[in-house]
Motif scaffolding. Structure first.
Motif, PDB file in Angstrom:
ATOM      1  N   PRO A  65     -66.524 -30.024 -34.532  1.00 21.35           N
ATOM      2  CA  PRO A  65     -64.874 -29.739 -34.443  1.00 21.35           C
ATOM      3  C   PRO A  65     -64.162 -30.373 -33.313  1.00 21.35           C
ATOM      4  O   PRO A  65     -64.884 -30.322 -32.184  1.00 21.35           O
ATOM      5  N   SER A  66     -63.075 -31.152 -33.710  1.00 23.61           N
ATOM      6  CA  SER A  66     -62.648 -31.500 -32.518  1.00 23.61           C
ATOM      7  C   SER A  66     -61.546 -30.496 -31.591  1.00 23.61           C
ATOM      8  O   SER A  66     -61.494 -29.378 -32.340  1.00 23.61           O
ATOM      9  N   LEU A  67     -61.032 -30.688 -30.589  1.00 22.88           N
ATOM     10  CA  LEU A  67     -60.247 -29.892 -29.933  1.00 22.88           C
ATOM     11  C   LEU A  67     -59.076 -29.508 -30.842  1.00 22.88           C
ATOM     12  O   LEU A  67     -58.517 -28.167 -31.057  1.00 22.88           O
ATOM     13  N   GLU A  68     -58.593 -30.623 -31.341  1.00 20.60           N
ATOM     14  CA  GLU A  68     -57.353 -30.289 -32.415  1.00 20.60           C
ATOM     15  C   GLU A  68     -57.609 -29.470 -33.628  1.00 20.60           C
ATOM     16  O   GLU A  68     -56.864 -28.690 -33.820  1.00 20.60           O
ATOM     17  N   GLU A  69     -58.753 -29.522 -33.980  1.00 21.17           N
ATOM     18  CA  GLU A  69     -59.299 -28.542 -35.358  1.00 21.17           C
ATOM     19  C   GLU A  69     -59.460 -27.247 -34.783  1.00 21.17           C
ATOM     20  O   GLU A  69     -58.940 -26.416 -35.295  1.00 21.17           O
ATOM     21  N   THR A  70     -59.922 -27.187 -33.425  1.00 22.51           N
ATOM     22  CA  THR A  70     -60.146 -25.664 -33.055  1.00 22.51           C
ATOM     23  C   THR A  70     -58.795 -24.901 -32.721  1.00 22.51           C
ATOM     24  O   THR A  70     -58.584 -23.989 -32.878  1.00 22.51           O
ATOM     25  N   ALA A  71     -57.697 -25.951 -32.392  1.00 25.80           N
ATOM     26  CA  ALA A  71     -56.357 -25.303 -32.113  1.00 25.80           C
ATOM     27  C   ALA A  71     -55.865 -25.049 -33.262  1.00 25.80           C
ATOM     28  O   ALA A  71     -55.273 -23.985 -33.387  1.00 25.80           O
ATOM     29  N   ARG A  72     -56.009 -25.641 -34.347  1.00 24.47           N
ATOM     30  CA  ARG A  72     -55.414 -25.618 -35.609  1.00 24.47           C
ATOM     31  C   ARG A  72     -56.010 -24.086 -36.056  1.00 24.47           C
ATOM     32  O   ARG A  72     -55.333 -23.311 -36.878  1.00 24.47           O
ATOM     33  N   LYS A  73     -57.318 -23.931 -36.109  1.00 24.44           N
ATOM     34  CA  LYS A  73     -57.996 -22.794 -36.383  1.00 24.44           C
ATOM     35  C   LYS A  73     -57.688 -21.459 -35.917  1.00 24.44           C
ATOM     36  O   LYS A  73     -57.389 -20.292 -36.069  1.00 24.44           O
ATOM     37  N   ARG A  74     -57.350 -21.654 -34.458  1.00 23.19           N
ATOM     38  CA  ARG A  74     -56.649 -20.782 -33.588  1.00 23.19           C
ATOM     39  C   ARG A  74     -55.219 -20.159 -33.988  1.00 23.19           C
ATOM     40  O   ARG A  74     -55.227 -18.997 -34.420  1.00 23.19           O
ATOM     41  N   VAL A  75     -54.523 -20.924 -34.436  1.00 20.09           N
ATOM     42  CA  VAL A  75     -53.024 -20.860 -35.269  1.00 20.09           C
ATOM     43  C   VAL A  75     -53.382 -20.005 -36.478  1.00 20.09           C
ATOM     44  O   VAL A  75     -52.811 -19.029 -36.811  1.00 20.09           O
ATOM     45  N   GLU A  76     -54.419 -20.639 -37.194  1.00 21.26           N
ATOM     46  CA  GLU A  76     -54.626 -19.954 -38.609  1.00 21.26           C
ATOM     47  C   GLU A  76     -55.059 -18.449 -38.420  1.00 21.26           C
ATOM     48  O   GLU A  76     -54.758 -17.413 -39.322  1.00 21.26           O
ATOM     49  N   ALA A  77     -55.950 -18.288 -37.463  1.00 23.19           N
ATOM     50  CA  ALA A  77     -56.481 -16.989 -37.206  1.00 23.19           C
ATOM     51  C   ALA A  77     -55.310 -16.146 -36.684  1.00 23.19           C
ATOM     52  O   ALA A  77     -55.463 -14.899 -37.330  1.00 23.19           O
ATOM     53  N   GLY A  78     -54.448 -16.481 -36.058  1.00 26.59           N
ATOM     54  CA  GLY A  78     -53.440 -15.457 -35.596  1.00 26.59           C
ATOM     55  C   GLY A  78     -52.471 -15.323 -36.962  1.00 26.59           C
ATOM     56  O   GLY A  78     -52.064 -14.145 -37.026  1.00 26.59           O
ATOM     57  N   THR A  79     -52.326 -16.214 -37.574  1.00 24.28           N
ATOM     58  CA  THR A  79     -51.435 -16.020 -38.920  1.00 24.28           C
ATOM     59  C   THR A  79     -52.244 -14.903 -39.791  1.00 24.28           C
ATOM     60  O   THR A  79     -51.623 -13.907 -40.400  1.00 24.28           O
ATOM     61  N   ALA A  80     -53.560 -15.148 -39.935  1.00 23.17           N
ATOM     62  CA  ALA A  80     -54.261 -14.482 -40.866  1.00 23.17           C
ATOM     63  C   ALA A  80     -54.564 -12.914 -40.214  1.00 23.17           C
ATOM     64  O   ALA A  80     -54.476 -11.850 -41.063  1.00 23.17           O
ATOM     65  N   TRP A  81     -54.561 -12.941 -38.825  1.00 20.54           N
ATOM     66  CA  TRP A  81     -54.448 -11.508 -38.380  1.00 20.54           C
ATOM     67  C   TRP A  81     -53.222 -10.892 -38.629  1.00 20.54           C
ATOM     68  O   TRP A  81     -53.197  -9.727 -39.129  1.00 20.54           O
TER      69      TRP A  81
END
Length: 212
Positions: A54-70
């Motif tokens: 994963p790129s750093l950008e992908e990791t950042a995107r997944k963090r945002v998605e994780a926050g929304t899913a939470w």
């Protein structure tokens, strides 16, 4: 239903080993990405999302998605970290509401340096307790490939029962395509299935179905 039940789990869950589970969306992207890249060969064995770095950008995107899913209650993602250093990422865990109403699935990955120390079992036990504290949850599941003996040992150690075997597409080098579905229902949980189950070492704990 317990009227005191919270709609989300705690953002910080201490483990007996001294590590903690922290809400994933609060973890630094660079720290999480570095932990994944460092252990990529280890993670690729069982985890489909780890087949590509994963790129750093992908990791950042997944963090945002994780926050929304939470916030939506769809899933609750955690990073496993040192108690005194949230940037020392040693794994990832989650509660996934993708199976059906009243059911939640545990996923996890643990750094290779911690394999065999019982950390996966402690994390899974903590997540199981957190899951049953959520309103409406009557069953917790752990899914792992038939060849993943370490994850099966975690499920068995925690008192989960093998419910069924499903045929899955093979997505990682070690998979057989036979997915074991382990379940623990609320009655068994209330009867004390987890009591003392994860206080010591569990031989060979590693990675089960998890989030990136």
């Amino acid at each position: 239903m317990d009227q005191s039940a919270q709609s989300t789990p705690p953002e910080l869950i201490p483990l007996p080993c001294g590590l903690v589970l922290r809400r994933r969306s609060l973890i630094d992207d660079a720290a999480f990405n570095a932990a994944v890249l460092t252990d990529l060969d280890h993670l690729r064995t069982w985890l489909p999302w780890a087949q590509q770095a994963p790129s750093l950008e992908e990791t950042a995107r997944k963090r945002v998605e994780a926050g929304t899913a939470w916030e939506s209650g769809e899933q609750f993602g955690f990073a496993l970290t040192a108690a005194d250093d949230p940037e020392q990422v040693l794994g990832g865990c989650g509660l996934h509401g993708r199976t059906g109403p009243g059911i939640i699935e545990i996923g996890y990955w643990i750094a290779s340096a911690l394999v065999g120390r019982g950390v996966a079992a402690q994390a899974a036990a903590a997540l199981t307790r957190a899951a049953f504290d959520l309103p409406g949850i009557e069953q917790v599941e752990i899914h792992c490939d038939e060849n993943n003996l370490r994850s099966a040992a975690v499920a068995r150690r925690l008192g989960f029962a093998l419910d069924r075997v499903e045929q899955n597409e093979i997505e990682t080098p070690a998979e057989s395509g036979r997915n074991l579905v382990w379940i623990l229902d609320r009655a068994a949980y209330l009867a004390g299935a987890l009591e003392g189950a994860a206080g010591g070492r569990v031989a060979g704990t590693a990675a089960g179905t998890a989030m990136g």
